[in-house]
Enzyme design. Structure first.
Site, PDB file in Angstrom:
ATOM      1  N   ASP A 119       0.850  -1.185   0.000  1.00 13.43           N
ATOM      2  CA  ASP A 119       0.000   0.000   0.000  1.00 13.43           C
ATOM      3  C   ASP A 119       0.890   1.241   0.000  1.00 13.43           C
ATOM      4  OD1 ASP A 119      -2.249  -1.521   0.098  1.00 13.43           O
ATOM      5  OD2 ASP A 119      -2.548  -1.342   2.252  1.00 13.43           O
ATOM      6  N   ASP A 132      -4.755  -2.918   4.871  1.00 16.55           N
ATOM      7  CA  ASP A 132      -5.288  -2.375   6.115  1.00 16.55           C
ATOM      8  C   ASP A 132      -6.809  -2.430   6.184  1.00 16.55           C
ATOM      9  OD1 ASP A 132      -5.896  -0.514   4.226  1.00 16.55           O
ATOM     10  OD2 ASP A 132      -4.715   1.112   5.083  1.00 16.55           O
ATOM     11  N   ASP A 166      -9.287  -5.970   2.006  1.00 12.73           N
ATOM     12  CA  ASP A 166      -7.961  -6.500   1.687  1.00 12.73           C
ATOM     13  C   ASP A 166      -7.784  -7.932   2.163  1.00 12.73           C
ATOM     14  OD1 ASP A 166      -7.041  -4.212   0.438  1.00 12.73           O
ATOM     15  OD2 ASP A 166      -6.387  -3.296   2.309  1.00 12.73           O
TER      16      ASP A 166
END
Length: 844
Positions: A183, A516, A520
């Site tokens: 990310d 997070d 996901d």
């Protein structure tokens, strides 16, 4: 309540999160921020399917016991060593018994009488004990202990490096990682967003303007747009300690806008006290379809007037605007041509600077009907018809929000690239913003052919006409892909699954993924190692992960790679040390049986050596700390042999040295050192200990101890003392073992078949032991390129399916697999029974 939409993850209140399908869209992107009614996340149907698919895979995988790559390699190696050890042990016993029978009954012509029975049976028992001892020494039952110690020690130390390991084998797997899908927000960046540029009143500001420099009416609209059209749980609080930055609580994007208000020396709290959250007419929560959110209020200063505030991705909200405010707060027409000019002259330059662009807009609905062009009628408005409500807006301003790259991230990514790990950034940000951040991080470098794609283009390239993912098309994209922007959680899952399932590379890719958000979860589950954010991550993401980053920092992933490789190296060091001892002890016993009809190393002595190499050495070599040197080479790979060519060279060379020393002491020691020859007493079962065999035993232990220092290096390094001072456990165990050996030799007596040695004899033993270090330096000078493993020892490259099948032999093959495991367990149990009983037998 507000929810952040960072990097493909839907965030909300962790304790109250509920999943539901809503409008077929996912709350997943970084375009803006949102209110979330009742803390509900919205998951699109594709993500729901991915969750179901991932759950099915988890259930399927949990139905059988799987082994990690390292465990599979160790199992195969232990079985091979065990077979060889068993063969030599049986052969040793047979040779000893046959030699005894030929010597006694054929050459000497003796007959078996009743008086000879106790002596003969005692000799057979002695030979049998030697054979069992050879078997005990040969079978590497210390391997599971070494693995457990290395993993347990690493997991404990990794907590200090902000890695909370949930699954033990994840630590080892990270050592073989070849790809990291990371990310952006909070992982590569600081996740402390700040407004650094703004476009207000048709003027671009490269720094925060003063409130007094803005038209009063325009300034009031700006403050209301920020303070009201944000989650009231998002706020800026004073720092706990003087000199620190103010604390940002809640949605980071909203906190950046609130910080913008604070930077203009204004208070958003005053506006929030005036407009209570429960008095809102309507709230349009953020979703990935409109990439915006809205709040409708009754304007207190204008009775009957209803005002809509809209906030979201600038390229989306701008196209919903028909007017834009100038510096005098006068609405100017904002047609498609001017919109395109703003995109080219304001939005794209901001995005190219790595800024996230947010557009603030509003629209008034008056009771009597429109008076101005930028007003609408409040009569008969259907607030549920969001599309018609959010049209003909008036643009208030455009802001550029910076999320600075962490200072340590570029160096961390450079280390990953040097270590043969490809880093890819998967984010929900604008493609220009994503490209800029990737360049600052070092993911994209000048002259690099790295591919940067948006989620929509990515799906167009990898899916067929039926909308299904085509692995061949995906294989044409992922090797060059470096940045995936405007991506959804489903895109992340498709990318991760495609890389893992790909057969394009010579070996299967080992993929690590960070996440997070709730959505996901499928990607985290599918990845070989899933990293969840400990600070900003949801409970769902943490549950699906293997390791939790307690600081949400990419550099912690690099530390996990180092620890993973360190675990692999620790096992390799222990193997190099143990196999050398195995080879020397077993061959010494075997050749001793063939030549002098006895082993130069007594059973109890070999058991003490076995204790050194199994328990103490595994603890000493498993507690080495990782260094940056571990990142200077490529990943080991899933199919590479555990015992490398360099390790084989060291094992053979040191075994030759030690066997030569033992042979010289055995046959020429009495003449060279002036001691009694103990070979003449081998036929006497009750013969007392001699200095001759005591020196052989003591020299062998000294060579083993010094070779333990050599074993700390497995890549032809000359400086074997490097890092030794930082490992007090190794030093303590080494000194403690040497002291225990002194006690055994000087005071062991009959129990250990030793006799006291004088200072001169001790010096000779230490001299031969120290020679192991000098010999090791010569061995490292032998180039590996001139060496070749025997053909039978060379492993050919296998297809990935065969490799995966081999890893689960103990499950899929009930005959050979389970039989081998039961065989190894039986030997281990035999060793546990033999160790305490052998001293008693020798005391008889």
């Amino acid at each position: 309540m507000s929810s952040s939409n960072n990097d493909g993850g839907a965030k909300g209140d962790l304790d109250n999160i509920q999943l539901k399908i809503h409008d077929g869209k996912s709350n997943s992107h970084d375009a803006g921020n949102a209110h979330v009614d009742g803390a509900n996340s919205q998951v699109n149907k594709e993500d729901g399917a991915a969750v179901a698919e991932a759950s099915a895979e988890v259930k399927k995988s949990s139905s059988r016991k799987e082994k990690s790559v390292l465990q599979s390699k160790l199992t195969r190696l232990a079985i091979q060593i065990g077979y060889a050890g068993t063969a030599i042990a049986v052969l040793t016993v047979v040779i000893l018994i046959v030699q005894f029978c030929i010597t006694e009954f054929a050459i000497r012509g003796r007959t078996w009488t009743a008086d000879d029975t106790p002596t003969n049976i005692g000799m057979f028992v002695k030979y049998f004990i030697i054979g069992v001892t050879v078997l005990v020494v040969a079978v590497p039952e210390g391997l599971p202990l070494a693995v457990t110690l290395a993993l347990a020690y690493s997991v404990k130390k990794m907590m200090h490096d902000n890695n909370l390991v949930r699954h033990l084998d994840a630590c080892e797997t990270m050592g073989n990682a070849t790809a990291i899908c990371s990310d952006k927000t909070g992982t590569l960046t600081t996740n402390r967003m700040t407004v650094v540029q703004s476009y207000i009143g048709l003027e671009r500001n490269m720094k925060t303007p003063t409130y007094s420099s803005i038209n009063a009416k325009l300034g009031e609209l700006l403050l209301q747009s920020i303070a009201i059209n944000s989650g009231y749980t998002s706020k800026i609080e004073p720092p706990e300690h003087e000199g620190e930055l103010p604390k940002q609580l809640g949605n980071k994007t909203e906190c950046a806008l609130l910080g913008f208000v604070k930077a203009m020396d204004e208070k958003y709290e005053t506006i929030r006290e005036k407009y209570k959250e429960e008095e809102f007419v309507k709230v349009y929560t953020f979703n990935s379809d409109r990439k915006s959110m809205g709040t409708v209020i009754n304007v207190q200063d204008k009775p009957g007037t209803v005002r809509l505030f809209c906030k979201g991705a600038s390229e989306v909200v701008v196209k919903k605007c028909s007017y834009i405010l100038d510096k005098d707060c006068v609405a100017q027409p904002f047609n498609a041509q001017k919109q395109e000019e703003i995109v080219n002259s304001v939005i794209e330059p901001m995005a190219s600077d790595g800024l996230r662009t947010i557009c603030l807009a509003y629209k008034d609905f008056v009771p009597e009907g429109p008076k101005d062009m930028n007003e609408g009628s409040a009569v008969g408005v259907n607030w549920e018809d969001e599309t018609s409500v959010m049209t003909d807006l008036t643009c208030v301003c455009i802001v550029g929000i910076e999320d600075p790259v962490r200072d340590e991230v570029p160096e961390a990514i450079r280390k990953c690239q040097k270590a043969g790990i490809t880093v890819r950034m998967v984010t929900g940000d604008n493609i220009n913003t994503a490209r800029s951040i990737a360049s600052k991080c070092g993911i994209l470098t000048p002259g690099d052919d790295g591919l940067v794609l948006e989620g929509r283009e990515f799906n167009r390239r990898v899916r067929d006409e039926q909308g299904e993912v085509d692995q061949e098309k995906l294989d044409a994209v992922w090797p060059d892909l470096r940045v995936l922007a405007r991506s959804s959680p489903q895109d992340k899952y498709v990318l991760v699954k495609g890389i893992i399932d790909s057969k394009k590379a010579s070996t299967r890719q080992v993929v690590a993924v960070t996440g997070d958000g709730t959505n996901d979860g499928p990607a985290l589950k599918k990845a070989d190692v899933g990293f969840a954010m400990g600070i900003s991550g949801t409970d769902v993401a943490k549950e699906a992960s293997d390791i939790i980053l307690t600081d949400d920092n990419f550099t912690s992933i690099v530390k996990a790679v180092m620890w993973g490789r360190n675990v692999y190296d620790s096992i390799a060091k222990f193997l190099q040390f143990q196999l050398t001892v195995n080879v020397v002890a077993v061959l010494a016993a075997f050749f001793g049986a063939c030549i002098i009809n006895d082993s130069p190393l007594k059973a109890i002595q070999m058991l003490w050596v076995n204790l050194i190499m199994d328990t103490l050495a595994s603890l000493a070599l498993a507690t080495e700390l990782p260094t940056d040197e571990l990142l200077n080479r490529k990943p080991y790979g899933r199919t590479k042999p555990l015992v490398s060519l360099t390790m084989s060279k060291n094992i053979v060379a040191h075994a030759i040295y030690q066997l030569i020393v033992i042979a010289v002491l055995l046959f020429s020691g009495p003449d060279l050192l002036g001691i009694d020859n103990g070979i003449s007493d081998v036929e006497n079962i009750h013969a007392p200990p001699t200095a001759h065999f005591t020196m052989i035993f003591n020299t062998f232990v000294m060579m083993t101890l010094f070779n333990e220092v050599n074993a700390r290096k497995i890549h032809n390094q000359h400086n074997i003392a490097e890092g030794l001072a930082s490992n007090p456990i190794f030093i303590g165990i080494w000194i403690g073992t040497a002291f225990a050996q002194f006690i055994i030799v000087q005071f062991g007596g009959v129990a250990f078949h030793t006799t006291k040695l004088n200072a001169s004899q001790w010096l000779w033993c230490i001299f031969f032991g120290f020679g192991t270090l000098l010999w090791g330096q010569l061995v490292t000078l032998i180039p590996d390129k001139h060496l070749r493993l025997p053909k039978r020892c060379q492993r050919k490259k296998k297809d990935e399916e065969e490799e995966e099948q081999d890893q689960d032999d103990h499950v899929d093959d009930p005959v050979s697999g389970r039989g081998q495991i039961l065989w190894v367990r039986g030997l281990t149990r035999l060793q546990q029974q033999v160790r305490p009983s052998l001293p008693g037998l020798f005391m008889l």
